[in-house]
Each structure stands twice: as C-alpha cells, then as structure tokens.
Write a protein that holds these residues in place. Structure first.
Motif, PDB file in Angstrom:
ATOM      1  N   GLY A 158       5.688  18.819 -17.601  1.00  0.00           N
ATOM      2  CA  GLY A 158       4.806  19.338 -16.569  1.00  0.00           C
ATOM      3  C   GLY A 158       4.218  18.280 -15.661  1.00  0.00           C
ATOM      4  N   ASP A 159       4.331  17.017 -16.048  1.00  0.00           N
ATOM      5  CA  ASP A 159       3.846  15.941 -15.184  1.00  0.00           C
ATOM      6  C   ASP A 159       4.767  15.783 -13.976  1.00  0.00           C
ATOM      7  OD1 ASP A 159       1.833  15.525 -16.949  1.00  0.00           O
ATOM      8  OD2 ASP A 159       2.595  13.632 -17.746  1.00  0.00           O
ATOM      9  N   ARG A 160       4.186  15.357 -12.846  1.00  0.00           N
ATOM     10  CA  ARG A 160       4.938  15.221 -11.602  1.00  0.00           C
ATOM     11  C   ARG A 160       4.613  13.888 -10.937  1.00  0.00           C
ATOM     12  NH1 ARG A 160       5.160  21.573  -9.536  1.00  0.00           N
ATOM     13  NH2 ARG A 160       6.223  22.232 -11.472  1.00  0.00           N
ATOM     14  N   LEU A 161       5.654  13.139 -10.654  1.00  0.00           N
ATOM     15  CA  LEU A 161       5.526  11.808 -10.073  1.00  0.00           C
ATOM     16  C   LEU A 161       5.813  11.859  -8.583  1.00  0.00           C
ATOM     17  CD1 LEU A 161       5.402   8.641 -10.545  1.00  0.00           C
ATOM     18  CD2 LEU A 161       7.901   8.782 -10.808  1.00  0.00           C
ATOM     19  N   ASP A 170      -4.416  19.440 -14.014  1.00  0.00           N
ATOM     20  CA  ASP A 170      -5.863  19.319 -13.840  1.00  0.00           C
ATOM     21  C   ASP A 170      -6.329  17.949 -13.370  1.00  0.00           C
ATOM     22  OD1 ASP A 170      -6.296  21.981 -14.770  1.00  0.00           O
ATOM     23  OD2 ASP A 170      -6.024  21.254 -16.821  1.00  0.00           O
ATOM     24  N   THR A 171      -5.413  16.995 -13.276  1.00  0.00           N
ATOM     25  CA  THR A 171      -5.819  15.644 -12.893  1.00  0.00           C
ATOM     26  C   THR A 171      -4.793  15.016 -11.966  1.00  0.00           C
ATOM     27  OG1 THR A 171      -4.726  14.612 -14.792  1.00  0.00           O
ATOM     28  CG2 THR A 171      -7.041  15.271 -15.077  1.00  0.00           C
ATOM     29  N   VAL A 172      -5.254  14.022 -11.235  1.00  0.00           N
ATOM     30  CA  VAL A 172      -4.380  13.195 -10.395  1.00  0.00           C
ATOM     31  C   VAL A 172      -4.721  11.746 -10.668  1.00  0.00           C
ATOM     32  CG1 VAL A 172      -3.636  12.615  -8.066  1.00  0.00           C
ATOM     33  CG2 VAL A 172      -4.327  14.957  -8.602  1.00  0.00           C
ATOM     34  N   GLN A 173      -3.719  10.933 -10.920  1.00  0.00           N
ATOM     35  CA  GLN A 173      -3.939   9.527 -11.223  1.00  0.00           C
ATOM     36  C   GLN A 173      -3.150   8.657 -10.253  1.00  0.00           C
ATOM     37  OE1 GLN A 173      -3.065   8.560 -15.288  1.00  0.00           O
ATOM     38  NE2 GLN A 173      -3.731   6.430 -15.103  1.00  0.00           N
ATOM     39  N   LEU A 174      -3.862   7.764  -9.550  1.00  0.00           N
ATOM     40  CA  LEU A 174      -3.211   6.786  -8.692  1.00  0.00           C
ATOM     41  C   LEU A 174      -2.735   5.638  -9.559  1.00  0.00           C
ATOM     42  CD1 LEU A 174      -2.529   5.767  -5.793  1.00  0.00           C
ATOM     43  CD2 LEU A 174      -4.767   4.627  -5.837  1.00  0.00           C
ATOM     44  N   LEU A 175      -1.427   5.385  -9.552  1.00  0.00           N
ATOM     45  CA  LEU A 175      -0.845   4.362 -10.420  1.00  0.00           C
ATOM     46  C   LEU A 175      -0.531   3.073  -9.686  1.00  0.00           C
ATOM     47  CD1 LEU A 175       1.625   6.567 -12.510  1.00  0.00           C
ATOM     48  CD2 LEU A 175      -0.709   5.888 -13.087  1.00  0.00           C
ATOM     49  N   SER A 176      -0.614   3.082  -8.369  1.00  0.00           N
ATOM     50  CA  SER A 176      -0.361   1.881  -7.582  1.00  0.00           C
ATOM     51  C   SER A 176      -1.690   1.255  -7.178  1.00  0.00           C
ATOM     52  CB  SER A 176       0.475   2.209  -6.351  1.00  0.00           C
ATOM     53  OG  SER A 176      -0.173   3.210  -5.590  1.00  0.00           O
ATOM     54  N   SER A 177      -1.625   0.173  -6.431  1.00  0.00           N
ATOM     55  CA  SER A 177      -2.837  -0.576  -6.122  1.00  0.00           C
ATOM     56  C   SER A 177      -3.641   0.008  -4.980  1.00  0.00           C
ATOM     57  CB  SER A 177      -2.477  -2.024  -5.782  1.00  0.00           C
ATOM     58  OG  SER A 177      -1.617  -2.065  -4.665  1.00  0.00           O
ATOM     59  N   ASP A 178      -3.026   0.856  -4.165  1.00  0.00           N
ATOM     60  CA  ASP A 178      -3.692   1.270  -2.942  1.00  0.00           C
ATOM     61  C   ASP A 178      -3.125   2.592  -2.479  1.00  0.00           C
ATOM     62  OD1 ASP A 178      -5.312   1.168  -0.713  1.00  0.00           O
ATOM     63  OD2 ASP A 178      -4.861  -0.931  -0.314  1.00  0.00           O
ATOM     64  N   ALA A 179      -3.902   3.324  -1.683  1.00  0.00           N
ATOM     65  CA  ALA A 179      -3.416   4.538  -1.017  1.00  0.00           C
ATOM     66  C   ALA A 179      -4.046   4.623   0.357  1.00  0.00           C
ATOM     67  CB  ALA A 179      -3.761   5.789  -1.834  1.00  0.00           C
ATOM     68  N   ARG A 180      -3.999   3.538   1.083  1.00  0.00           N
ATOM     69  CA  ARG A 180      -4.720   3.442   2.352  1.00  0.00           C
ATOM     70  C   ARG A 180      -4.148   4.357   3.416  1.00  0.00           C
ATOM     71  NH1 ARG A 180      -5.254  -2.616   4.064  1.00  0.00           N
ATOM     72  NH2 ARG A 180      -6.708  -1.676   5.552  1.00  0.00           N
ATOM     73  N   ASP A 203       0.791  -1.229   0.000  1.00  0.00           N
ATOM     74  CA  ASP A 203       0.000   0.000   0.000  1.00  0.00           C
ATOM     75  C   ASP A 203       0.826   1.283   0.000  1.00  0.00           C
ATOM     76  OD1 ASP A 203       0.986   0.001   2.553  1.00  0.00           O
ATOM     77  OD2 ASP A 203      -0.955   0.063   3.562  1.00  0.00           O
ATOM     78  N   SER A 204       2.040   1.261  -0.543  1.00  0.00           N
ATOM     79  CA  SER A 204       2.817   2.500  -0.686  1.00  0.00           C
ATOM     80  C   SER A 204       2.431   3.145  -2.009  1.00  0.00           C
ATOM     81  CB  SER A 204       4.322   2.210  -0.649  1.00  0.00           C
ATOM     82  OG  SER A 204       4.696   1.718   0.621  1.00  0.00           O
ATOM     83  N   PRO A 205       1.734   4.286  -1.978  1.00  0.00           N
ATOM     84  CA  PRO A 205       1.103   4.806  -3.183  1.00  0.00           C
ATOM     85  C   PRO A 205       2.066   5.493  -4.151  1.00  0.00           C
ATOM     86  CG  PRO A 205       0.646   6.231  -1.326  1.00  0.00           C
ATOM     87  CD  PRO A 205       1.356   5.038  -0.771  1.00  0.00           C
ATOM     88  N   VAL A 206       1.637   5.501  -5.418  1.00  0.00           N
ATOM     89  CA  VAL A 206       2.326   6.203  -6.505  1.00  0.00           C
ATOM     90  C   VAL A 206       1.280   7.043  -7.231  1.00  0.00           C
ATOM     91  CG1 VAL A 206       3.622   5.965  -8.652  1.00  0.00           C
ATOM     92  CG2 VAL A 206       3.958   4.298  -6.805  1.00  0.00           C
ATOM     93  N   TRP A 207       1.557   8.343  -7.404  1.00  0.00           N
ATOM     94  CA  TRP A 207       0.642   9.218  -8.135  1.00  0.00           C
ATOM     95  C   TRP A 207       1.346   9.904  -9.293  1.00  0.00           C
ATOM     96  CZ3 TRP A 207       1.137   9.714  -2.793  1.00  0.00           C
ATOM     97  CH2 TRP A 207       0.034   9.319  -2.027  1.00  0.00           C
TER      98      TRP A 207
END
Length: 228
Positions: A155-158, A115-125, A106-110
């Motif tokens: 302009g994207d930010r990880l 204008d948008t946010v995308q969760l790329l990992s499986s969880d963000a608990r 559950d260590s998240p990646v965004w």
C-alpha cells in the motif's frame, strides 16, 4: 514478499535537461532515479552522465550508489570548478522491504501512505519556488549528500519528481492524486491532465505564484503491494 508497479512521466520539451532511470535489478531489488540538469550549465550532459553511470554499475547497496554520485561529482567539479555540468540527482534503491534514498539537490522523493507523507530527500523547494541547491558538480566534495532509509509495506507509494512537476501543482494535490489512483499509470494520466490544463490557461493557484512555469517535467510513481 513485496512487489511493485511503476509508471513514468517524462516531458523534456522545455529545455531537454531532465533525465530518469528505472532499473529492475532482480526479483527483490529496483532502482529509480530522477535528474534535473541546470539550465545553461551543461545540465543535459550532466544528467545523462548520471544515467549512464547508474545504468551499468552493480548496485547492491546504498553505499554503492553514494560512491557513484561522489565519483561523478568529483569529475564534474574537476572539469568546471562548480560552474558547469550541474544536475540534481535523487536515487531510490529498493532492496526487499527497505527503501534507501541517496540524493543531491532539490528533486524531492516522498513515501506516501494512507495516513502519512514522508519526505525522504533533502529538499522540496519546487512547491514554493524554483531553485537548484547542492547539485552534483557544485562542490569538490558532496558534504550535503542526503541519505534516508525506511521500511516499506503493501500500500505504500513512492514518488520522485523534478520541479517542472512540483512548481505547477500543490503538495496536497499531488498527495491526493497518488492516494486516489488505482495504479501508477492512472496517477500519471491525472497529473498530465492537470498540468496540461494549467499550461493552457497559463495560470496557477495563488499559493504557487499565480503563473505557470514552463519547465521539463519528470516523475516516477511506484506502488507497492503484496505478491500473490
């Protein structure tokens, strides 16, 4: 052609079980990874083993990353049958203009855009409560290994983080901080300031449970731009 700048927050004072890796593979490829070892379950050793494996391996594809995590998981499970040597692992391989995410736990990646946010990992608990799920070493086979593949642009930010970060600030605070920062270093400085202030007070916003959670904290910020 894209280029990027990166900064890291790593504070292991609480338990010493977080770990991270930042690798420059070549002019068009990078690897970022965070690991959150499970307290009382050999987390420090487990997270370091993942770093060691990813540090020395040729990583030209997400399949290569997944194969390494599968091998590590099997080794951990053989040693302890899911009771010991447990850690999350969130790995991002950037190849040209694509991000490839391979994660367990559950260590998240965004991926944060204007204008948008995308969760790329499986969880963000971590934004709700602490919890390690589907970590390396828990199962004989990584049936829940999460994969994502996305195109990126200037302009994207990880952001990669462990729950010592996400338990102590809201999702909106993190996103606004990253969007408003002029550089990854600035974002790290602002995050450190906010968390330090809340730690000193011992309190959090009510939506985060009201009480500061003292845990290891690791975050990687990578900002993408067009090369000159």
């Amino acid at each position: 052609m894209l280029t990027s700048t990166v900064a890291v927050l790593h504070d292991n004072a609480a338990h010493g079980e977080d770990n991270y890796l930042v690798r420059h593979l070549d002019d068009h490829a990078t690897l970022d990874a965070v690991m959150d070892g499970v307290t009382g379950r050999g987390g420090r050793e487990a997270s370091q083993e993942v770093v060691n494996a990813l540090s020395g391996a040729p990583l030209a594809s997400p399949e290569a990353v997944a194969a390494i995590l599968e091998e590590i998981n099997q080794r951990f499970y053989q040693i302890s049958l899911g009771r010991f040597l447990l850690t999350t692992a969130s790995v991002v391989l950037c190849l040209g203009d694509r991000l490839h995410v391979v994660s367990a736990g559950d260590s998240p990646v965004w991926l944060i855009r204007p204008d948008t946010v995308q969760l790329l990992s499986s969880d963000a608990r971590g934004f709700v409560h602490a919890g390690i799920t589907r970590a390396l070493g828990m199962q004989k086979t990584l049936r829940q290994l999460h994969r994502a593949d996305v195109e990126i642009g200037s302009g994207d930010r990880l952001v990669l983080a462990t729950d010592g970060v996400t338990d102590n600030m809201t999702h909106d605070e993190l996103v606004d901080m990253v969007r408003g920062a002029s550089s990854p270093d600035t974002a790290i400085e602002q995050m450190q300031g906010l968390i330090a202030s809340r730690r000193a007070k011992g309190t959090l916003p009510e939506q985060l449970g009201g009480r500061f959670r003292n845990d290891d904290r690791t975050a990687i910020f990578r900002f993408f731009s067009t090369a000159d």
